[in-house]
Every structure is written in C-alpha cells, then in structure tokens.
Design a protein around this motif. Sequence first.
Motif, PDB file in Angstrom:
ATOM      1  N   UNK A 232       0.820  -1.224   0.000  1.00 43.51           N
ATOM      2  CA  UNK A 232       0.000   0.000   0.000  1.00 43.51           C
ATOM      3  C   UNK A 232       0.847   1.264   0.000  1.00 43.51           C
ATOM      4  N   UNK A 233       2.025   1.214   0.625  1.00 41.17           N
ATOM      5  CA  UNK A 233       2.888   2.400   0.681  1.00 41.17           C
ATOM      6  C   UNK A 233       3.407   2.746  -0.709  1.00 41.17           C
ATOM      7  N   UNK A 234       3.721   1.747  -1.510  1.00 41.27           N
ATOM      8  CA  UNK A 234       4.139   2.005  -2.896  1.00 41.27           C
ATOM      9  C   UNK A 234       3.026   2.703  -3.662  1.00 41.27           C
ATOM     10  N   UNK A 235       1.802   2.236  -3.496  1.00 40.12           N
ATOM     11  CA  UNK A 235       0.661   2.837  -4.198  1.00 40.12           C
ATOM     12  C   UNK A 235       0.461   4.273  -3.730  1.00 40.12           C
ATOM     13  N   UNK A 236       0.553   4.500  -2.422  1.00 41.71           N
ATOM     14  CA  UNK A 236       0.348   5.846  -1.877  1.00 41.71           C
ATOM     15  C   UNK A 236       1.412   6.808  -2.391  1.00 41.71           C
ATOM     16  N   UNK A 237       2.674   6.398  -2.337  1.00 42.96           N
ATOM     17  CA  UNK A 237       3.766   7.285  -2.748  1.00 42.96           C
ATOM     18  C   UNK A 237       3.695   7.585  -4.243  1.00 42.96           C
ATOM     19  N   UNK A 238       3.387   6.605  -5.048  1.00 40.32           N
ATOM     20  CA  UNK A 238       3.314   6.842  -6.489  1.00 40.32           C
ATOM     21  C   UNK A 238       2.111   7.701  -6.848  1.00 40.32           C
ATOM     22  N   UNK A 239       1.004   7.515  -6.135  1.00 35.06           N
ATOM     23  CA  UNK A 239      -0.170   8.359  -6.371  1.00 35.06           C
ATOM     24  C   UNK A 239       0.147   9.812  -6.038  1.00 35.06           C
ATOM     25  N   UNK A 240       0.788  10.047  -4.914  1.00 31.91           N
ATOM     26  CA  UNK A 240       1.170  11.411  -4.544  1.00 31.91           C
ATOM     27  C   UNK A 240       2.123  12.013  -5.567  1.00 31.91           C
ATOM     28  N   UNK A 241       3.069  11.214  -6.075  1.00 29.46           N
ATOM     29  CA  UNK A 241       3.995  11.698  -7.101  1.00 29.46           C
ATOM     30  C   UNK A 241       3.230  12.142  -8.342  1.00 29.46           C
ATOM     31  N   UNK A 242       2.281  11.331  -8.817  1.00 33.67           N
ATOM     32  CA  UNK A 242       1.515  11.663 -10.005  1.00 33.67           C
ATOM     33  C   UNK A 242       0.647  12.879  -9.792  1.00 33.67           C
ATOM     34  N   UNK A 243       0.082  13.016  -8.592  1.00 37.95           N
ATOM     35  CA  UNK A 243      -0.735  14.193  -8.289  1.00 37.95           C
ATOM     36  C   UNK A 243       0.094  15.463  -8.271  1.00 37.95           C
ATOM     37  N   UNK A 244       1.280  15.378  -7.727  1.00 43.22           N
ATOM     38  CA  UNK A 244       2.162  16.562  -7.725  1.00 43.22           C
ATOM     39  C   UNK A 244       2.536  16.955  -9.154  1.00 43.22           C
ATOM     40  N   UNK A 245       2.776  15.969 -10.004  1.00 40.46           N
ATOM     41  CA  UNK A 245       3.159  16.283 -11.389  1.00 40.46           C
ATOM     42  C   UNK A 245       2.005  16.944 -12.134  1.00 40.46           C
ATOM     43  N   UNK A 246       0.787  16.478 -11.874  1.00 45.69           N
ATOM     44  CA  UNK A 246      -0.376  17.083 -12.526  1.00 45.69           C
ATOM     45  C   UNK A 246      -0.582  18.504 -12.022  1.00 45.69           C
ATOM     46  N   UNK A 247      -0.313  18.725 -10.740  1.00 44.47           N
ATOM     47  CA  UNK A 247      -0.541  20.054 -10.147  1.00 44.47           C
ATOM     48  C   UNK A 247       0.447  21.097 -10.644  1.00 44.47           C
ATOM     49  N   UNK A 248       1.586  20.678 -11.182  1.00 50.54           N
ATOM     50  CA  UNK A 248       2.596  21.654 -11.622  1.00 50.54           C
ATOM     51  C   UNK A 248       2.179  22.349 -12.895  1.00 50.54           C
TER      52      UNK A 248
END
Length: 248
Positions: A232-248
């Motif tokens: 679950x931690x891998x999924x959480x960290x990768x989701x946050x990474x993708x969200x940050x990239x979209x927000x930029x």
Amino acid sequence: MSDEHSLVVEERADRIVVTLDRPERRNAIDQRMVDELHAVCARLEVAPRILILVGAGGVFASGADIAELRDRTAADAAHGINDTIFSRIAALPMPVIAALDGYALGGGAELAYAADLRIGTPRLRIGNPETGLGIIAAAGALWRLPRLVGLPLATELVLTGRILTGEEALAAGLVSDLFEPAELLDAAHALADRIAANDPLATRLTKRVLNAPAEAHPGAEREAQAQLFESPEKHRRMTEFLQRRVAR
C-alpha cells in the motif's frame, strides 16, 4: 555488577544514536562494549531503525582492548567475539551509519567496515595494524575491506599496517565525505534524514538485496520487487507523485 556503561544510547522514533564512550581508553572495544552492542542489536532486530555509530572525545575507537586481547586463547578466537557482533551490526535490517573521527584502528576500523555508510573528518586515522601485535585482523577486515577499497589497496593496508588519513580514506572510497569534527554528527543525522524520508520497507529490502550473494541475483531483486509492488505504501507514494506532477 557494575553500573558503568561503555555506550551512550539516544533513541529517536526513526533512529538510534550509539556513542562509544570509554574516553579513558580511547573507546577501545572491550567485552562490556560488545555485550552492550548486542543488546542494541536485539532491539533493532525487533523494531528496525537506522543506527548511527559515533565515538566520544574525538575518537571513534582505537581498537580492541589490548589488555583483554593479550589474555585471550585459541578457544576465544574460535568464538569470534568481535566478529560476531560486527556481523550482527552489518546484518541489521535498516542502514548503519558510522561517523568517524580521530582513531578508528584495528577492531575500531572493523566496526566501521561493518557499517553501510561511513563519513569522517580530516583528522580521521583508520587502518589495521594487527600484525604488529602478533595477530591478524580477524573481525572482518580481511574480507570486508577488499570489497570496500579493492584487493590491492586492502592487501597493502593489512600487510603493512599503514594507517590512512581522512583525505586518503576519502580518495579510496572508504568514507563518502569529510566534515569538520563539530559538524560530523549533524552530517550523520542529515544522511539518516534522507534515508528516513524513504519507504522503510523499500529501504530494508534494498539493503537485503545489496548484501545478497552473487548467485542470488536477479532472483533476489524480483522477489523484493514483487513484495513492494503489492505494498500500500508504494501505491500511496506513487499516487502522490503523479498528483504533484499534474498540479505543476
């Protein structure tokens, strides 16, 4: 039973800082220190955290306690007193950082070799002068040191007893960086901070695979990655990474 201790142990949520504290003997490693290090390892094996090793009084460890070594017998050698604790430290689940100042000689150097990461100061003096005392470097130097600096340099050091300066240790890759003595512990904590910011399970598995024998690869990587892909931690960290990239 003495109430004295050879270590000072500071516990934090994600790390333990262990200070070798026998300044009157330049932090020479005696049986009591070995026993206390075993106790620290027992805790870290149950509740894994980063371990930072440092010495008190401007010295890491001047070696094994010669007064004890002089009286040890063949039976003691068979028990591998220092080798056993150094191997246990090397096998800890989370990374071990050795912050080296002043002397790190003999057993002190071998303790440093058991760490995953080593940093030092310009006044570091590290090496293995055991043959001058009529013994060999039997607690890891003869197989860990060649892995760290290469066989030719390791051979020279253990056969001649030459001691490396901090700058020489840096050039040889034995330490990764040098800091002034007053900054050394902060630098060790900065390394620990970078490790602690990562996923602890991924860190533990990375260390395990790094230390796996050659014949275990690439199976060891695949097994570790399979475990992490379901985390679950891998999924959480990768989701946050993708969200940050979209927000930029």
